[in-house]
Design a protein around this motif. Structure first.
Motif, short mmCIF file in Angstrom:
data_model
loop_
_atom_site.label_atom_id
_atom_site.label_comp_id
_atom_site.label_asym_id
_atom_site.label_seq_id
_atom_site.Cartn_x
_atom_site.Cartn_y
_atom_site.Cartn_z
N SER A 74 0.80 -3.91 -8.87
CA SER A 74 -0.41 -4.73 -8.91
C SER A 74 -0.96 -4.86 -7.49
CB SER A 74 -0.13 -6.12 -9.49
OG SER A 74 0.58 -6.90 -8.57
N PHE A 75 -2.24 -5.20 -7.41
CA PHE A 75 -2.83 -5.52 -6.12
C PHE A 75 -2.45 -6.95 -5.81
CE2 PHE A 75 -5.77 -2.22 -7.80
CZ PHE A 75 -5.60 -1.29 -6.79
N LEU A 76 -1.71 -7.16 -4.73
CA LEU A 76 -1.22 -8.50 -4.42
C LEU A 76 -2.40 -9.43 -4.10
CD1 LEU A 76 1.85 -7.71 -2.12
CD2 LEU A 76 1.82 -8.15 -4.59
N GLY A 93 0.83 -1.19 0.00
CA GLY A 93 0.00 0.00 0.00
C GLY A 93 0.87 1.25 0.00
N LEU A 94 0.73 2.06 -1.04
CA LEU A 94 1.52 3.30 -1.15
C LEU A 94 0.59 4.51 -1.23
CD1 LEU A 94 4.57 3.21 -0.96
CD2 LEU A 94 3.74 1.09 -1.91
N GLY A 95 -0.51 4.43 -0.46
CA GLY A 95 -1.45 5.55 -0.42
C GLY A 95 -1.12 6.47 0.74
N GLY A 96 -2.11 6.69 1.63
CA GLY A 96 -1.93 7.62 2.75
C GLY A 96 -0.85 7.18 3.71
N ALA A 138 4.44 -2.53 -3.05
CA ALA A 138 3.36 -3.10 -3.86
C ALA A 138 2.09 -2.26 -3.76
CB ALA A 138 3.07 -4.53 -3.41
N ASP A 139 1.57 -1.89 -4.90
CA ASP A 139 0.26 -1.21 -4.99
C ASP A 139 -0.17 -1.21 -6.45
OD1 ASP A 139 -1.98 0.57 -4.84
OD2 ASP A 139 -1.11 1.50 -3.07
N GLY A 140 -1.42 -1.56 -6.70
CA GLY A 140 -1.91 -1.60 -8.09
C GLY A 140 -2.74 -0.37 -8.44
N ASP A 141 -2.75 0.63 -7.56
CA ASP A 141 -3.66 1.76 -7.72
C ASP A 141 -2.99 2.95 -8.41
OD1 ASP A 141 -6.08 3.01 -7.46
OD2 ASP A 141 -5.93 3.37 -5.30
N TYR A 142 -3.84 3.85 -8.93
CA TYR A 142 -3.41 5.12 -9.51
C TYR A 142 -3.86 6.26 -8.58
CZ TYR A 142 -3.18 2.45 -13.89
OH TYR A 142 -2.89 1.51 -14.85
N PHE A 143 -3.15 7.37 -8.61
CA PHE A 143 -3.59 8.54 -7.83
C PHE A 143 -4.82 9.16 -8.46
CE2 PHE A 143 0.78 8.44 -6.20
CZ PHE A 143 0.47 8.43 -4.85
N GLU A 144 -5.77 9.55 -7.60
CA GLU A 144 -6.92 10.32 -8.06
C GLU A 144 -7.07 11.55 -7.15
OE1 GLU A 144 -10.72 8.14 -6.48
OE2 GLU A 144 -9.35 6.65 -7.38
N GLU A 145 -7.90 12.48 -7.60
CA GLU A 145 -7.95 13.78 -6.92
C GLU A 145 -8.32 13.66 -5.43
OE1 GLU A 145 -9.77 16.89 -9.13
OE2 GLU A 145 -9.59 18.32 -7.47
N SER A 146 -9.19 12.70 -5.11
CA SER A 146 -9.62 12.56 -3.71
C SER A 146 -8.49 12.09 -2.79
CB SER A 146 -10.79 11.58 -3.61
OG SER A 146 -10.36 10.29 -4.01
N ASN A 147 -7.35 11.70 -3.35
CA ASN A 147 -6.19 11.30 -2.53
C ASN A 147 -5.37 12.50 -2.05
OD1 ASN A 147 -5.48 8.64 -4.90
ND2 ASN A 147 -6.81 8.58 -3.13
N LEU A 197 -1.11 12.74 -10.55
CA LEU A 197 -2.51 12.36 -10.72
C LEU A 197 -2.65 11.41 -11.90
CD1 LEU A 197 -4.72 15.54 -10.18
CD2 LEU A 197 -4.68 13.44 -8.83
N GLU A 198 -3.45 10.36 -11.71
CA GLU A 198 -3.71 9.33 -12.73
C GLU A 198 -2.48 8.48 -13.03
OE1 GLU A 198 -5.66 11.11 -16.10
OE2 GLU A 198 -7.17 12.05 -14.83
N LYS A 199 -1.42 8.65 -12.24
CA LYS A 199 -0.23 7.81 -12.43
C LYS A 199 -0.16 6.76 -11.32
CE LYS A 199 2.30 11.24 -15.03
NZ LYS A 199 3.11 12.42 -14.93
N SER A 200 0.65 5.76 -11.57
CA SER A 200 0.78 4.64 -10.62
C SER A 200 1.38 5.10 -9.29
CB SER A 200 1.66 3.58 -11.27
OG SER A 200 2.41 2.91 -10.31
N LYS A 201 0.75 4.69 -8.20
CA LYS A 201 1.24 5.06 -6.87
C LYS A 201 2.62 4.45 -6.60
CE LYS A 201 -3.26 5.81 -4.81
NZ LYS A 201 -4.20 5.58 -3.70
N VAL A 202 2.80 3.20 -7.03
CA VAL A 202 4.05 2.53 -6.72
C VAL A 202 5.21 3.13 -7.54
CG1 VAL A 202 4.02 0.58 -8.35
CG2 VAL A 202 4.84 0.24 -6.02
N GLU A 203 4.91 3.61 -8.73
CA GLU A 203 5.95 4.27 -9.54
C GLU A 203 6.34 5.60 -8.91
OE1 GLU A 203 8.11 3.60 -11.90
OE2 GLU A 203 7.35 1.57 -11.69
N ALA A 204 5.32 6.34 -8.42
CA ALA A 204 5.61 7.61 -7.73
C ALA A 204 6.46 7.33 -6.50
CB ALA A 204 4.30 8.29 -7.33
N ALA A 205 6.19 6.21 -5.84
CA ALA A 205 6.95 5.85 -4.63
C ALA A 205 8.40 5.54 -4.99
CB ALA A 205 6.30 4.65 -3.96
#
Lengths: 299, 74
Positions: free
Chosen positions: A172-174, A102-105, A125-134, A146-154
């Motif tokens: 990916s989502f494990l 998880g590379l969100g909050g 590991a994270d399969g998600d993309y950033f969105e505005e509500s993050n 925004l709209e890019k991979s969270k794990v790549e940003a990490a």
């Protein structure tokens, strides 16, 4: 067959000798540029000098850092960790490998703290993309990501805050079947997931792998964190139900509590990796900003 | 007897006004949930004096009860 084996052995020995020679030349030059300080029981080297030396000796940055620490030479980037973190503990951190799911909050802040503190190796590991509500709370989420991979940003963030860290980024989502293979290569697992659904699976597989799990979970202005050792007490009672049942779906998540719980998790990871006493094993740290409650609960 | 009650996250709206609730001797956390009209299925874990005690333990004067829903955000 046996001659091929012998050839392989000789070649591997030759490569070992070459590596050893390369390392001793590297160390000899490193000792020349390291500066001693009267107030510290070790010498120091600037990160830029260490990086240049690693490149000129064809040694990876993480290996260069490890060799420096083993020879009592501290990269200056860690000087303010001392004396909360001793040289021996800094070396243990540099040798440590963690799986951060998880590379969100929570995950963004945890990575920031652990990367700067000197944890050596990350599987992210994270399969998600950033969105505005993050953007209200996720430190890796910016107008540029925004709209890019969270794990790549990490991964990009880690490269610029600490190039001595090694990083494997999994976009990916494990699933349950992914976990045993990944856990063979780490010392500890950090649960920074969003939602309750996958937490139980991560807990079970971490326990099966014989590793400690440092978990955090938040909703609104309430946050909790806990450490689970294999077979030990765990906070899974908080994760009953389906993902939509978590209080966070109605209350959102404030940056205040997310960053605080991430800090608590990161502090606990550093304690465990440096072989200090865990403060949260079998317990749950609770923080609530609405009522200004801080407590350590027994599971 | 007086019991200190703290409801967290989505349950905070059920907190008694000054954080205390008057209950009869022999009361349990389950009685508190009923008295505050907290839906049972929304409560996932209850702590008494910082211990995971379940809903059926008998409370004493000035005990602290913490009540939590499912939480899993990150």
């Amino acid at each position: 067959m046996s001659s091929r084996k012998t050839t392989g052995l000789v070649s591997s020995r030759q490569s070992g000798v070459a590596d050893s020679l390369k390392h001793s030349l590297f160390i000899s030059e490193l000792e020349k540029i390291a500066r001693s300080h009267q107030q510290f029981p070790f010498s120091c080297v600037s990160s830029s000098s260490l990086l240049r030396l690693a490149i000129s000796h064809n040694i990876t940055f993480s290996r260069a850092q490890y060799l420096a620490l083993k020879h009592k030479i501290l990269p200056e980037r860690y000087i303010r960790n001392f004396s909360s973190i001793s040289l021996a503990e800094q070396t243990r951190l540099a040798e440590s490998r963690i799986l951060l799911v998880g590379l969100g909050g929570l995950g963004g802040y945890i990575l920031e703290i652990l990367g700067r503190s000197g944890v050596g190796s990350f599987i992210l590991a994270d399969g998600d993309y950033f969105e505005e509500s993050n953007l209200n709370r996720q430190i890796l989420g910016t107008v540029d990501t925004l709209e890019k991979s969270k794990v790549e940003a990490a991964r990009t963030r880690l490269e610029i805050i600490n190039p001595f860290c090694r990083c494997q980024a999994i976009f990916s989502f494990l699933t349950r079947k992914d976990l045993p293979g990944l856990m063979e290569n780490v010392d500890l697992v950090v649960d920074a997931l969003g939602g309750i659904e996958f937490r139980q699976i991560l807990l079970e597989e971490t326990s099966r792998a014989g590793l400690p799990l440092v978990t955090g979970f938040v909703a609104g202005t309430t946050g909790l964190a806990s450490t689970v050792y294999p077979g030990g007490k765990n906070p899974s009672a908080f994760w009953q139900g389906r993902s939509g049942d978590g209080a966070e779906n109605r209350l959102g998540n404030m940056a205040t509590i997310v960053s605080l719980i991430a800090s608590v998790q990161a502090a606990e990871v550093i304690k465990i990796l440096t072989e200090q006493q865990s403060g949260m094993a079998g317990k749950v740290f609770l923080a609530d900003f609405e009522s200004l409650t801080f407590d350590l609960l027994e599971m | 007897m007086k019991i200190q009650v703290s409801c967290f996250a989505t349950l905070s709206k059920y907190n008694p006004p000054d954080g205390y609730l008057e209950v009869e001797d022999g009361a349990t956390p389950a009685h508190i949930l009923d008295k505050l009209s907290i839906p049972r299925d929304e409560v996932k874990i209850v702590f008494v004096n910082g211990q995971n005690s379940g809903k059926e333990v008998v409370l004493k004067e000035n005990d602290r009860v913490g009540i939590f829903p499912a939480i899993g955000g990150g």
